[in-house]
Design a protein around this motif. Structure first.
Motif, PDB file in Angstrom:
ATOM      1  N   MET A 100       0.831  -1.199   0.000  1.00  0.00           N
ATOM      2  CA  MET A 100       0.000   0.000   0.000  1.00  0.00           C
ATOM      3  C   MET A 100       0.869   1.253   0.000  1.00  0.00           C
ATOM      4  O   MET A 100       2.032   1.220   0.390  1.00  0.00           O
ATOM      5  CB  MET A 100      -0.921   0.007   1.234  1.00  0.00           C
ATOM      6  CG  MET A 100      -1.791  -1.230   1.378  1.00  0.00           C
ATOM      7  SD  MET A 100      -2.801  -1.641  -0.087  1.00  0.00           S
ATOM      8  CE  MET A 100      -4.112  -0.428   0.036  1.00  0.00           C
ATOM      9  N   ASP A 101       0.293   2.382  -0.403  1.00  0.00           N
ATOM     10  CA  ASP A 101       1.046   3.630  -0.401  1.00  0.00           C
ATOM     11  C   ASP A 101       1.068   4.274   0.987  1.00  0.00           C
ATOM     12  O   ASP A 101       1.960   5.040   1.306  1.00  0.00           O
ATOM     13  CB  ASP A 101       0.442   4.589  -1.430  1.00  0.00           C
ATOM     14  CG  ASP A 101       0.659   4.062  -2.837  1.00  0.00           C
ATOM     15  OD1 ASP A 101       1.826   3.767  -3.181  1.00  0.00           O
ATOM     16  OD2 ASP A 101      -0.323   3.884  -3.575  1.00  0.00           O
ATOM     17  N   ARG A 102       0.053   3.974   1.779  1.00  0.00           N
ATOM     18  CA  ARG A 102       0.027   4.527   3.132  1.00  0.00           C
ATOM     19  C   ARG A 102      -0.755   3.585   4.056  1.00  0.00           C
ATOM     20  O   ARG A 102      -1.768   3.018   3.646  1.00  0.00           O
ATOM     21  CB  ARG A 102      -0.632   5.903   3.130  1.00  0.00           C
ATOM     22  CG  ARG A 102      -0.576   6.604   4.475  1.00  0.00           C
ATOM     23  CD  ARG A 102      -1.299   7.915   4.468  1.00  0.00           C
ATOM     24  NE  ARG A 102      -0.532   8.946   3.801  1.00  0.00           N
ATOM     25  CZ  ARG A 102      -0.937  10.218   3.721  1.00  0.00           C
ATOM     26  NH1 ARG A 102      -2.098  10.586   4.234  1.00  0.00           N
ATOM     27  NH2 ARG A 102      -0.195  11.115   3.120  1.00  0.00           N
ATOM     28  N   VAL A 103      -0.258   3.453   5.293  1.00  0.00           N
ATOM     29  CA  VAL A 103      -0.951   2.634   6.296  1.00  0.00           C
ATOM     30  C   VAL A 103      -1.043   3.471   7.571  1.00  0.00           C
ATOM     31  O   VAL A 103      -0.033   3.976   8.062  1.00  0.00           O
ATOM     32  CB  VAL A 103      -0.170   1.329   6.598  1.00  0.00           C
ATOM     33  CG1 VAL A 103      -0.857   0.522   7.685  1.00  0.00           C
ATOM     34  CG2 VAL A 103       0.003   0.490   5.342  1.00  0.00           C
ATOM     35  N   ARG A 131      -6.371   2.213   8.322  1.00  0.00           N
ATOM     36  CA  ARG A 131      -6.684   2.814   7.011  1.00  0.00           C
ATOM     37  C   ARG A 131      -5.563   2.524   6.013  1.00  0.00           C
ATOM     38  O   ARG A 131      -4.407   2.865   6.247  1.00  0.00           O
ATOM     39  CB  ARG A 131      -6.904   4.317   7.135  1.00  0.00           C
ATOM     40  CG  ARG A 131      -7.106   4.999   5.776  1.00  0.00           C
ATOM     41  CD  ARG A 131      -7.694   6.371   5.916  1.00  0.00           C
ATOM     42  NE  ARG A 131      -9.056   6.283   6.457  1.00  0.00           N
ATOM     43  CZ  ARG A 131      -9.702   7.300   7.035  1.00  0.00           C
ATOM     44  NH1 ARG A 131      -9.124   8.472   7.149  1.00  0.00           N
ATOM     45  NH2 ARG A 131     -10.928   7.132   7.488  1.00  0.00           N
ATOM     46  N   LEU A 132      -5.919   1.883   4.931  1.00  0.00           N
ATOM     47  CA  LEU A 132      -4.964   1.557   3.869  1.00  0.00           C
ATOM     48  C   LEU A 132      -5.271   2.451   2.670  1.00  0.00           C
ATOM     49  O   LEU A 132      -6.428   2.575   2.265  1.00  0.00           O
ATOM     50  CB  LEU A 132      -5.113   0.088   3.454  1.00  0.00           C
ATOM     51  CG  LEU A 132      -5.162  -0.952   4.581  1.00  0.00           C
ATOM     52  CD1 LEU A 132      -5.399  -2.355   4.004  1.00  0.00           C
ATOM     53  CD2 LEU A 132      -3.889  -0.924   5.393  1.00  0.00           C
ATOM     54  N   THR A 133      -4.233   3.057   2.120  1.00  0.00           N
ATOM     55  CA  THR A 133      -4.434   3.946   0.969  1.00  0.00           C
ATOM     56  C   THR A 133      -3.581   3.467  -0.193  1.00  0.00           C
ATOM     57  O   THR A 133      -2.402   3.141  -0.005  1.00  0.00           O
ATOM     58  CB  THR A 133      -4.021   5.398   1.328  1.00  0.00           C
ATOM     59  OG1 THR A 133      -4.757   5.808   2.464  1.00  0.00           O
ATOM     60  CG2 THR A 133      -4.300   6.350   0.174  1.00  0.00           C
ATOM     61  N   LYS A 134      -4.199   3.412  -1.362  1.00  0.00           N
ATOM     62  CA  LYS A 134      -3.428   3.057  -2.566  1.00  0.00           C
ATOM     63  C   LYS A 134      -3.805   4.016  -3.685  1.00  0.00           C
ATOM     64  O   LYS A 134      -4.997   4.272  -3.925  1.00  0.00           O
ATOM     65  CB  LYS A 134      -3.729   1.616  -2.984  1.00  0.00           C
ATOM     66  CG  LYS A 134      -2.738   1.092  -4.023  1.00  0.00           C
ATOM     67  CD  LYS A 134      -2.787  -0.411  -4.126  1.00  0.00           C
ATOM     68  CE  LYS A 134      -1.773  -0.965  -5.112  1.00  0.00           C
ATOM     69  NZ  LYS A 134      -0.377  -0.932  -4.631  1.00  0.00           N
ATOM     70  N   ASN A 135      -2.789   4.538  -4.334  1.00  0.00           N
ATOM     71  CA  ASN A 135      -3.048   5.461  -5.442  1.00  0.00           C
ATOM     72  C   ASN A 135      -3.723   4.714  -6.583  1.00  0.00           C
ATOM     73  O   ASN A 135      -3.386   3.563  -6.877  1.00  0.00           O
ATOM     74  CB  ASN A 135      -1.742   6.076  -5.940  1.00  0.00           C
ATOM     75  CG  ASN A 135      -1.055   6.885  -4.857  1.00  0.00           C
ATOM     76  OD1 ASN A 135      -1.706   7.349  -3.913  1.00  0.00           O
ATOM     77  ND2 ASN A 135       0.247   7.032  -4.976  1.00  0.00           N
TER      78      ASN A 135
END
Lengths: 141, 115
Positions: free
Chosen positions: A115-118, A131-135
């Motif tokens: 992921m791009d951000r955790v 919260r997992l964020t992926k572009n």
């Protein structure tokens, strides 16, 4: 780029046998966006790790009636966000969830790579959200 | 999807063939089978991952635990895997340096017999 800012939600009993159901749902959601097959596999893997962490946390700290977890997947700007939300009771400890994730070295390495951000935070006074964020890849003309 | 586990002996080597998904639900089943095989006195084990469709850190943890167990008997665990999605998690976690990975059971068996 398609927008799905209204969340797709699934709530499951926080038991190991239900994690595969969440993987299926998130894979179907990711398919709606412009991810390729490899990226969809990465997202499934990350969600599996986050759900595993939530289940372990719940079984250590929460009374059995609280053993539920919800996945919420949606888009915001150029990102897909996946929230894994669970309720451990009053005084939910995001630090504990974070520490546990870091102690699970293999799981954390996978999560951060996929992921791009955790992020891990409290949700209200009694919940935790991972919260997992992926572009989302830019569409080719 | 559940995890199917088949174990067999090939030329004196314990071989475990996995099919399906290895996650927090199914990993304990694999752990239990690995413990049984070590208890039977097989310390060089090949685990065939060719039919594994999904594996997360729960599965990796069981493999690492199994390796510690066989190493205490001077044994080893060799993997058979060619699928990119599974190999990727071994690379990300650095476990490619821990487990020898082969593209077929035959190659893995030859490696054990040659060592």
């Amino acid at each position: 780029m398609a927008h799905f800012d209204q969340p797709t939600l699934i709530t499951i009993p926080a038991k190991p046998e239900y994690v595969s159901v969440v993987r299926l749902v998130v894979a179907a959601f990711a398919d709606l966006l412009d991810y390729d097959g490899d990226a969809v596999e990465d997202i499934k893997l990350a969600v599996s790790e986050a759900c595993t962490n939530a289940i372990l946390h719940l079984h250590k700290q929460a009374p059995p009636e609280k053993h539920l977890l919800t996945m919420s997947a949606y888009t915001k700007d150029e990102h897909m966000l996946i929230d894994i939300i669970y309720f451990v009771g009053e005084g939910a400890d995001a630090e504990f969830a974070s520490r546990q994730l870091h102690e699970r070295d293999l799981g954390m390495s996978i999560l951060l790579s996929m992921m791009d951000r955790v992020e891990i935070a409290r949700a209200n006074s009694d919940g935790i959200v991972i919260r997992l964020t992926k572009n989302i890849p830019a569409q080719h003309p | 999807m559940d995890l199917k586990i088949e174990s067999k002996e090939v030329e004196g080597v314990g071989v475990i063939v996995l099919e399906g998904e290895v996650d927090v639900y199914t990993a304990p089943k694999l752990k239990s089978r690995l413990i049984d095989i070590v208890d039977e006195g097989k310390f060089n084990i090949i685990i065939d991952l060719q039919k594994v469709e999904f594996m997360d850190s729960s599965g990796l943890g069981v493999l690492v635990g199994g390796l510690k167990r066989v190493k205490s008997h001077q044994g080893s665990i060799l993997l058979v895997c060619t699928q990119e999605n599974i190999l990727k998690i071994f690379r990300i976690t650095g476990l490619v340096k821990v487990f020898p990975i082969f593209s077929s059971e035959e190659e893995a068996i030859k490696s054990i017999q040659g060592s």
